[in-house]
Design a protein around this motif. Structure first.
Motif, mmCIF file in Angstrom:
data_model
loop_
_atom_site.group_PDB
_atom_site.id
_atom_site.type_symbol
_atom_site.label_atom_id
_atom_site.label_comp_id
_atom_site.label_asym_id
_atom_site.label_seq_id
_atom_site.Cartn_x
_atom_site.Cartn_y
_atom_site.Cartn_z
ATOM 1 N N ILE A 7 -36.636 -22.596 53.366
ATOM 2 C CA ILE A 7 -35.334 -22.251 54.532
ATOM 3 C C ILE A 7 -34.790 -20.862 53.887
ATOM 4 O O ILE A 7 -34.593 -19.928 54.244
ATOM 5 C CB ILE A 7 -33.754 -23.228 55.029
ATOM 6 N N TRP A 8 -34.048 -21.580 53.013
ATOM 7 C CA TRP A 8 -33.655 -20.139 51.957
ATOM 8 C C TRP A 8 -34.658 -19.363 51.709
ATOM 9 O O TRP A 8 -34.116 -17.621 51.851
ATOM 10 C CB TRP A 8 -32.914 -20.658 50.820
ATOM 11 N N GLU A 9 -36.034 -19.112 51.372
ATOM 12 C CA GLU A 9 -37.560 -18.490 51.096
ATOM 13 C C GLU A 9 -36.932 -17.151 52.258
ATOM 14 O O GLU A 9 -37.492 -16.124 52.820
ATOM 15 C CB GLU A 9 -38.411 -18.915 50.880
ATOM 16 N N LEU A 10 -37.229 -18.107 53.524
ATOM 17 C CA LEU A 10 -37.798 -17.922 55.077
ATOM 18 C C LEU A 10 -35.612 -16.393 55.280
ATOM 19 O O LEU A 10 -36.496 -16.039 56.203
ATOM 20 C CB LEU A 10 -37.424 -18.288 56.505
ATOM 21 N N MET A 11 -35.119 -17.280 54.660
ATOM 22 C CA MET A 11 -33.633 -16.549 55.018
ATOM 23 C C MET A 11 -33.700 -15.035 54.213
ATOM 24 O O MET A 11 -33.014 -13.645 54.899
ATOM 25 C CB MET A 11 -32.186 -17.325 54.804
ATOM 26 N N ALA A 12 -34.490 -14.903 52.892
ATOM 27 C CA ALA A 12 -34.042 -14.196 51.611
ATOM 28 C C ALA A 12 -35.447 -12.542 53.004
ATOM 29 O O ALA A 12 -35.056 -11.749 52.958
ATOM 30 C CB ALA A 12 -34.548 -14.787 50.927
ATOM 31 N N ARG A 13 -36.187 -13.374 52.856
ATOM 32 C CA ARG A 13 -37.364 -12.856 53.703
ATOM 33 C C ARG A 13 -36.869 -11.963 55.071
ATOM 34 O O ARG A 13 -37.032 -11.341 55.378
ATOM 35 C CB ARG A 13 -38.936 -13.670 54.754
ATOM 36 N N ILE B 137 -23.996 -13.623 42.619
ATOM 37 C CA ILE B 137 -24.940 -13.170 41.910
ATOM 38 C C ILE B 137 -24.827 -12.634 40.504
ATOM 39 O O ILE B 137 -25.759 -13.001 39.572
ATOM 40 C CB ILE B 137 -24.967 -11.451 42.474
ATOM 41 N N ALA B 138 -24.028 -12.823 39.313
ATOM 42 C CA ALA B 138 -23.803 -12.755 38.374
ATOM 43 C C ALA B 138 -24.436 -13.963 37.089
ATOM 44 O O ALA B 138 -24.810 -13.542 36.377
ATOM 45 C CB ALA B 138 -22.707 -12.638 38.128
ATOM 46 N N SER B 139 -24.066 -15.171 37.661
ATOM 47 C CA SER B 139 -24.258 -16.390 37.303
ATOM 48 C C SER B 139 -25.761 -17.126 37.175
ATOM 49 O O SER B 139 -26.423 -17.778 37.071
ATOM 50 C CB SER B 139 -23.362 -17.254 37.691
ATOM 51 N N LEU B 140 -26.534 -15.456 38.031
ATOM 52 C CA LEU B 140 -28.001 -15.918 38.388
ATOM 53 C C LEU B 140 -28.459 -16.067 37.320
ATOM 54 O O LEU B 140 -28.906 -15.397 36.463
ATOM 55 C CB LEU B 140 -28.449 -15.335 39.467
ATOM 56 N N PRO B 141 -29.981 -17.161 36.848
ATOM 57 C CA PRO B 141 -30.828 -16.823 35.947
ATOM 58 C C PRO B 141 -31.137 -14.876 35.491
ATOM 59 O O PRO B 141 -31.476 -14.446 36.791
ATOM 60 C CB PRO B 141 -31.741 -17.189 35.728
ATOM 61 N N ALA B 142 -31.739 -14.791 34.680
ATOM 62 C CA ALA B 142 -31.643 -13.036 34.370
ATOM 63 C C ALA B 142 -32.671 -12.598 35.485
ATOM 64 O O ALA B 142 -32.616 -11.117 35.765
ATOM 65 C CB ALA B 142 -31.625 -12.404 32.791
ATOM 66 N N ARG B 143 -33.966 -12.934 34.838
ATOM 67 C CA ARG B 143 -35.008 -12.587 35.736
ATOM 68 C C ARG B 143 -34.693 -12.696 37.086
ATOM 69 O O ARG B 143 -35.079 -11.955 38.054
ATOM 70 C CB ARG B 143 -36.732 -13.562 35.231
ATOM 71 N N CYS B 144 -34.148 -13.846 37.871
ATOM 72 C CA CYS B 144 -33.846 -14.425 39.743
ATOM 73 C C CYS B 144 -32.736 -12.107 39.811
ATOM 74 O O CYS B 144 -33.400 -12.484 41.332
ATOM 75 C CB CYS B 144 -33.071 -15.314 39.143
ATOM 76 N N TYR B 158 -41.911 -7.465 48.720
ATOM 77 C CA TYR B 158 -42.099 -8.226 47.406
ATOM 78 C C TYR B 158 -43.616 -7.659 46.595
ATOM 79 O O TYR B 158 -43.569 -8.632 45.750
ATOM 80 C CB TYR B 158 -42.325 -9.456 47.756
ATOM 81 N N LYS B 159 -44.641 -7.540 47.666
ATOM 82 C CA LYS B 159 -45.005 -6.868 46.636
ATOM 83 C C LYS B 159 -45.040 -5.191 45.529
ATOM 84 O O LYS B 159 -45.744 -6.080 44.671
ATOM 85 C CB LYS B 159 -46.414 -6.617 48.000
ATOM 86 N N GLU B 160 -44.296 -4.821 45.717
ATOM 87 C CA GLU B 160 -44.183 -4.218 44.315
ATOM 88 C C GLU B 160 -43.554 -4.298 43.705
ATOM 89 O O GLU B 160 -43.804 -4.360 42.100
ATOM 90 C CB GLU B 160 -43.049 -2.738 45.671
ATOM 91 N N VAL B 161 -42.285 -5.782 43.696
ATOM 92 C CA VAL B 161 -41.314 -5.538 42.935
ATOM 93 C C VAL B 161 -42.619 -7.085 41.623
ATOM 94 O O VAL B 161 -42.909 -7.199 40.300
ATOM 95 C CB VAL B 161 -40.716 -6.946 43.113
ATOM 96 N N ALA B 162 -43.869 -7.827 42.750
ATOM 97 C CA ALA B 162 -45.121 -8.087 41.512
ATOM 98 C C ALA B 162 -45.430 -7.662 41.256
ATOM 99 O O ALA B 162 -45.483 -7.807 40.090
ATOM 100 C CB ALA B 162 -45.606 -9.433 42.870
ATOM 101 N N VAL B 169 -46.455 -12.296 43.774
ATOM 102 C CA VAL B 169 -45.596 -12.604 45.293
ATOM 103 C C VAL B 169 -44.659 -13.392 45.351
ATOM 104 O O VAL B 169 -43.420 -13.817 45.737
ATOM 105 C CB VAL B 169 -46.934 -12.195 46.653
ATOM 106 N N LYS B 170 -45.446 -14.823 45.076
ATOM 107 C CA LYS B 170 -44.960 -16.213 45.684
ATOM 108 C C LYS B 170 -43.922 -16.588 44.614
ATOM 109 O O LYS B 170 -42.865 -16.622 44.800
ATOM 110 C CB LYS B 170 -45.936 -17.374 45.011
ATOM 111 N N THR B 171 -43.840 -16.091 43.183
ATOM 112 C CA THR B 171 -42.742 -15.722 42.324
ATOM 113 C C THR B 171 -41.739 -15.002 43.040
ATOM 114 O O THR B 171 -40.400 -15.754 43.344
ATOM 115 C CB THR B 171 -43.528 -15.895 41.482
ATOM 116 N N VAL B 172 -41.871 -13.540 43.677
ATOM 117 C CA VAL B 172 -41.149 -13.639 44.013
ATOM 118 C C VAL B 172 -40.026 -14.117 45.058
ATOM 119 O O VAL B 172 -38.726 -13.501 44.971
ATOM 120 C CB VAL B 172 -40.897 -12.119 44.525
#
Lengths: 398, 194
Positions: A7-13, B137-144, B158-162, B169-172
């Protein structure tokens, strides 16, 4: 758990505009059973703006001017090829020059790393002795940059350590303080408004002309007058832009905010934070930061009729309850030196006094004697002054 | 919205490459110099170095404009070029080679949250929300956080970031999901009616 992640992934998208139609459908389906999630999604959508550019150097065009200057200096570009096109705002001539100066300085640093100390010394000596032009018409770089679209400009520069007087075409007198620059168009008189651009400090005695308002542009404020006497201090590295009115009346406006205007009366000054000062200490400045500006009365110096803010016109550097840090900045311009604090405590010392014909060393000694409860030591080395709480601290510094 | 921006950059680049259009060059520079400096700083940290790298890349783009006319993903190209130069810089100056490990993006600038509202009550609520979100946001892991910033602030696909970070893209998608979950948790108590 896994379904939740989805769900969070969908929201983000959805919010970032990356969702395919079937993904949107999937999310909608889920939302039907979770009405409470609407608030969250709604809020996230509302917050989803790209952050506006916060880099002042990029926003002001300074970085682009620097970039173009760099292309010219590296021979990648003939300056004549590139007319510093405007994408929406004017580039002032000093921005190009400043970019050039900064570039030269930075280049020197890089060379030092590569070629060693001997070369550095030679270059430094050359650089320090490089004379600052004092009065010139149309510096070559400006010519290329501005001649295309803009009227010809006159630039008057008071180098650091120097002050000079300028007579404008309309008979108005301007005293330029050290390290300041005044720019105005050649056909200044033919225009509906008499307009000048100031960076640094100047004292104006403006000739009254009923239908030709005189307008001074600085980076923080614009000042509109008919005829009057006043002082404007707008050094970009100072914490605030200050205008002091002695006679008549002036109207202060803020670039980009046409609805805000402030009328100053004689013996009043307006203080507008420049947004560069990181540690604004004075109460008045704190107040100004709150409302955007503050209007304050000006007082003559004790035992004197001289007003500190305009004392420089009489070849005096007067200061009243100024922090050493602020005073040091004025002394840097007055004596054409760099002042560095090795310790932090002296920055916050407060001084009141006047220098007239004192040398730099005499002035520093006078400050030491004036207030024994604010002890400091200094060391003068060429164009640099080091200040610390104790002479021992100055020995180790570079 | 994405498509518009991409098409706009492509149009500007076409003007530059085919017509030596200086105005377009300036527009492209104005639009991307700020984000590119921040992007370079992910690697090189010092602001002045990042500025120089971005200037170098734009200089090179101008020089090579006629040869590079066929670039379509203009923004991605610039980001790649800035990344390569930043890594080169680290290589020559620090002799470092382990920087490909993107989990070390500690210095990433934290994106700011902004709402648009004019009714005072809403502004007050928004300020509260903003604080909660920025903390999350500040507390997110750096990569995230970096991925989130590239998507939100820099408006990247997403594709560009990947491609840029050499991840899938799945990781993004997963990382964006994590960021959104944290954000949702942070604002839930504020926005949910009792």
């Amino acid at each position: 758990m896994e379904a939740q992640d989805r769900i969070w992934e969908l929201m983000a998208r959805k919010v970032s505009g990356e969702a395919a139609p079937e993904e949107l459908e999937e999310l909608d389906e889920w939302m039907k059973n979770h009405p409470e999630a609407h608030y969250v999604l709604e809020t996230l959508m509302q917050a989803w703006h790209p952050t506006p550019e916060s880099n002042e150097r990029v926003k002001s065009g300074e970085f682009f001017a620097w970039h173009v200057q760099r292309m010219v200096e590296m021979g990648q570009l003939d300056a004549a090829d590139f007319s510093l096109v405007d994408a929406g705002r004017e580039i002032y001539p000093w921005e190009i020059e400043e970019a050039g100066r900064r570039l030269r300085r930075r280049k020197l640093l890089m060379m030092a790393g590569g070629l060693g100390m001997a070369l550095l010394l030679i270059v430094l000596v050359w650089w320090i002795w490089l004379p600052e032009p004092v009065h010139r018409q149309e510096p070559q770089l400006n010519e290329v940059a501005v001649a295309h679209a803009r009227p010809k400009l006159d630039t008057v520069v008071a180098a650091k350590g120097a002050r000079l007087q300028v007579l404008l075409p309309d008979g108005s007198k301007v005293w330029l303080n050290a390290g300041s620059e005044l720019v105005y168009a050649h056909d200044f008189l033919q225009k509906a408004n008499r307009e000048v651009h100031l960076r640094g400090e100047a004292y104006f005695d403006v000739v009254h002309q009923d239908h030709h308002p005189f307008i001074i542009h600085t980076s923080a404020i614009n000042i509109r007058v008919l005829g009057t006497v006043f002082d404007v201090r707008a050094y970009p590295d100072d914490e605030a832009t200050v205008a002091v009115l002695l006679k008549g009346a002036i109207e202060v406006t803020f670039p980009g905010q046409p609805e805000r205007r402030v009328i100053l009366h004689p013996r009043e000054k307006i203080v507008v934070p420049n947004g560069v000062g990181t540690n604004i200490q004075l109460d008045t400045l704190a107040a100004a930061a709150h409302s955007g500006y503050s209007v304050l009365p000006v007082h003559p110096m004790p035992h004197d009729t001289m007003i500190a803010e305009v004392s420089w016109v009489h070849n005096a550097l007067a200061f009243q309850q100024e922090s050493f840090e602020e005073l040091a900045r004025q002394m840097e311009r007055w004596y054409n030196v760099q002042i560095r604090f090795v310790d932090d405590a002296p920055r916050h010392y407060q001084f009141t006094g006047i220098f007239t014909s004192e040398s730099l060393a005499e002035a520093l000694r006078a400050l030491q004697l004036a207030s024994p409860h604010q002890p400091f030591a200094y060391r003068i080395e060429n164009q640099e002054v080091y200040i610390g709480t104790d002479a021992a601290h100055l020995m180790v510094s570079p | 919205m994405h498509e518009d921006v991409d098409a706009y950059y492509r149009y500007l680049w076409h003007q530059i490459a085919a017509l030596d259009d200086q105005q377009a060059y300036r527009k492209l520079f104005d639009a991307l110099a700020g984000p590119l400096i921040r992007w370079s700083q992910v690697y090189v940290k010092q602001y002045e170095v990042a500025e120089e790298i971005v200037s170098d890349v734009f200089m090179w783009m101008w020089q090579q404009r006629s040869r590079l006319g066929s670039i379509r993903q203009v923004r991605l190209y610039l980001y790649q070029a800035v990344k390569n130069r930043s890594l080169n810089y680290l290589r020559t100056v620090h002799g470092r080679t382990e920087f490909e490990d993107i989990t070390s993006f500690e210095g990433t600038v934290i994106p700011a949250i902004q709402f648009v509202a004019d009714d005072p009550e809403q502004i007050l609520l928004n300020n509260e929300l903003r604080r909660h979100m920025e903390k999350a946001i500040a507390s997110l892991p750096a990569r995230c956080r970096l991925i989130f910033r590239l998507v939100k602030d820099d408006g990247m696909h997403y594709k560009e970031v990947a491609e840029l970070l050499q991840i899938s893209v799945k990781t993004v998608e997963t990382q964006m999901g994590i960021a959104f979950r944290r954000l949702a948790e942070a604002i839930q108590p504020v926005v949910s009616p009792r």
